[in-house]
Scaffold this active site. Structure first.
Site, PDB file in Angstrom:
ATOM      1  N   ASP A 248       9.384   2.694  -0.101  1.00 24.75           N
ATOM      2  CA  ASP A 248       8.335   3.349   0.664  1.00 24.75           C
ATOM      3  C   ASP A 248       8.488   2.931   2.124  1.00 24.75           C
ATOM      4  O   ASP A 248       8.104   1.830   2.516  1.00 24.75           O
ATOM      5  CB  ASP A 248       6.952   2.967   0.124  1.00 24.75           C
ATOM      6  CG  ASP A 248       5.836   3.683   0.878  1.00 24.75           C
ATOM      7  OD1 ASP A 248       6.138   4.378   1.875  1.00 24.75           O
ATOM      8  OD2 ASP A 248       4.664   3.540   0.476  1.00 24.75           O
TER       9      ASP A 248
ATOM     10  N   TYR B  10       0.856  -1.190   0.000  1.00 27.62           N
ATOM     11  CA  TYR B  10       0.000   0.000   0.000  1.00 27.62           C
ATOM     12  C   TYR B  10       0.886   1.232   0.000  1.00 27.62           C
ATOM     13  O   TYR B  10       1.849   1.309   0.774  1.00 27.62           O
ATOM     14  CB  TYR B  10      -0.899  -0.004   1.241  1.00 27.62           C
ATOM     15  CG  TYR B  10      -1.805   1.202   1.352  1.00 27.62           C
ATOM     16  CD1 TYR B  10      -2.859   1.389   0.465  1.00 27.62           C
ATOM     17  CD2 TYR B  10      -1.608   2.153   2.354  1.00 27.62           C
ATOM     18  CE1 TYR B  10      -3.696   2.496   0.571  1.00 27.62           C
ATOM     19  CE2 TYR B  10      -2.451   3.259   2.481  1.00 27.62           C
ATOM     20  CZ  TYR B  10      -3.486   3.419   1.583  1.00 27.62           C
ATOM     21  OH  TYR B  10      -4.327   4.511   1.696  1.00 27.62           O
TER      22      TYR B  10
ATOM     23  N   LYS C  11       4.271   8.829   9.092  1.00 33.15           N
ATOM     24  CA  LYS C  11       4.079   8.214  10.416  1.00 33.15           C
ATOM     25  C   LYS C  11       5.118   8.688  11.467  1.00 33.15           C
ATOM     26  O   LYS C  11       5.025   9.823  11.877  1.00 33.15           O
ATOM     27  CB  LYS C  11       3.983   6.704  10.250  1.00 33.15           C
ATOM     28  CG  LYS C  11       2.767   6.397   9.334  1.00 33.15           C
ATOM     29  CD  LYS C  11       2.381   4.962   9.160  1.00 33.15           C
ATOM     30  CE  LYS C  11       1.075   4.915   8.377  1.00 33.15           C
ATOM     31  NZ  LYS C  11       1.076   4.116   7.180  1.00 33.15           N
TER      32      LYS C  11
END
Ligand SMILES: *Cc1c(COP(=O)(O)O)cnc(C)c1O
Length: 428
Positions: free
Chosen positions: A238, A144, A266
């Site tokens: 990523d 994702y 995050k």
């Protein structure tokens, strides 16, 4: 546990917010029950509006490596707030945070801040296309990378949970440039390069956390590097989730492979909305205003968010052995869960790196998305419900990753295993 107030709050929310939530995975659809409405966080604990306490293994989906309401970060944020919330002009704290990150990552000479992981990845892809002059990208099933159009192709996370791998509203004209390959399967990547001479980049979660927790094989990542070099494509890691979670120096320290671009989110914001993408100067200098690749953001590098991120990373740097401690706890937890499950005749596949951990209700090892999908999601849902009742908050999907925070004690891990034994017995 009683959920009376959460149930009422969810009903109210559903009247004015689609599905009652601002991000779909929060809705508890795949595990049933009502999402808990949160009153506050306190160290390792989450407190809902019914007054229930839970040990929190979600940590806002990763950012809170020091747990909730960390005093150092809180102080830094309040200090920044008092000077003003946003200026839309450069501030020194952006340079400080950028300098810190560039010093940690060999692959990063320059970095730009944005406001979410989605934005970071979307911008990195545009940059890769602008730099190489090519249009196609390779992504992996089950990874994702946020919800931007060209990446919503068999995306993991919430999209998988709902069994709608790609979304209406995304024109096929946009996704036709996205080639899908299989995680940990180099043949499928070679196939993509055979099918297209127009590949700008490969994007991968080097330590995947959005199909459940599935680290890449070291050899696989190295082979991606070789293929990218051979075909003039960029390799993008990523690390929105794994960055500062698996290790202070990211996947580059877990594996030998060096990416061309890295994306963050995050933990880098310490709980505030921050994303970032960085890489070699030669690539990053193609960005506007120095170069022709356009990218911008009114609130990018927001001073309050930067203050939270800087305080977080400084604290991580000052406690480098923290990762060893978190990994010990993570391993203790998953090994405890595995053994407790085994006693009840339930097979769990477990894994942990740094403060990230995962477990699949599956009797075979999980190396890719297809493997992950063979897991027993019903059993997971029963486990999730049972653990909530015992006061332990796990991610509400089989296809997510769990997180240990520094606020968690060994005793809490022990308690979790004891509660899990009880739940396994009830659901076997
Ligand atoms: C969470 C995540 C994103 C998206 O970040 P948002 O801040 O939710 O937009 C992208 N990539 C990975 C690997 C993620 O875990």
């Amino acid at each position: 546990m009683k959920y009376k107030h959460s149930i009422k709050a969810f009903e109210k929310a559903q009247k004015v917010i689609p599905g009652g939530v601002d991000s779909p995975v929060r809705a508890f659809k795949s595990v049933g029950g009502t999402p808990l409405f949160i009153k506050k966080g306190d160290g390792a604990y989450l407190v809902d509006i019914d007054g229930n306490h839970y040990v929190d293994f979600v940590q806002s989906w990763g950012p809170l490596i020091f747990g909730h309401s960390d005093k150092t970060i809180e102080k830094a944020v309040i200090k920044a707030v008092k000077k003003g919330l946003s200026f839309g002009a450069p501030t020194e704290i952006e340079t400080k945070l950028a300098t810190l990150i560039c010093s940690l990552f060999e692959a990063i000479d320059k970095i730009r801040f944005v406001s979410s992981g989605t934005e970071a990845v979307m911008s990195a892809i545009r940059l890769a296309r602008g730099f190489t002059g090519k249009d196609d990208i390779i992504k992996f099933e089950g990874c994702y990378h946020g919800h931007s159009d060209s990446l919503l192709v068999q995306a993991g996370s919430g999209a998988v949970t709902f069994g709608t791998p790609s979304s209406p509203g995304v024109p096929a004209d946009l996704t036709k440039h996205t080639l899908l390959a299989k995680y940990n399967d180099i043949k499928s990547v070679k196939e993509c390069f055979k099918n297209s001479k127009n590949i700008a980049c490969i994007i991968i979660e080097p330590i995947a956390g959005n199909m459940g927790f599935v680290p890449a094989d070291a050899k696989f990542l190295e082979e991606l590097r070789v293929l990218c070099d051979k075909h003039g494509a960029l390799l993008i890691f990523d690390e929105v989730m794994s960055g500062f979670r698996a290790h202070l120096y990211g996947a580059q320290s877990v594996y030998a492979t060096k990416p061309d671009l890295v994306t963050f989110g995050k933990v880098i914001g310490g709980g505030m909305p921050v994303g970032a993408f960085g890489g070699r100067a030669e690539i990053m200098d193609k960005l506007s205003p120095d170069g022709p690749v356009y990218q911008a953001g009114t609130l990018s590098g927001n001073p309050v968010a930067m203050a939270a991120g800087y305080a977080s990373l400084k604290k991580l740097l000052a406690h480098e052995d923290l990762y060893r401690d978190l990994e010990q706890k993570a391993k203790h937890l998953v090994e405890g869960l595995r053994l407790a499950a085994q006693e009840e005749g339930i097979s769990l596949q477990v894994n942990a790196i740094g403060s990230m951990f995962g477990f699949f209700f599956n009797n075979k090892p999980v190396h890719n998305f297809a493997d992950a999908l063979t897991s027993d999601t019903q059993k997971f849902a029963a486990f999730h419900q049972g653990m909530l009742q015992e006061g332990f908050y796990f991610a509400c999907s089989q296809f997510e990753t769990g997180f240990i925070s520094s606020a968690m004690s060994e005793a809490m891990i022990e308690d979790t295993i004891v509660a899990a034994s009880k739940v396994f017995k009830a659901i076997k």
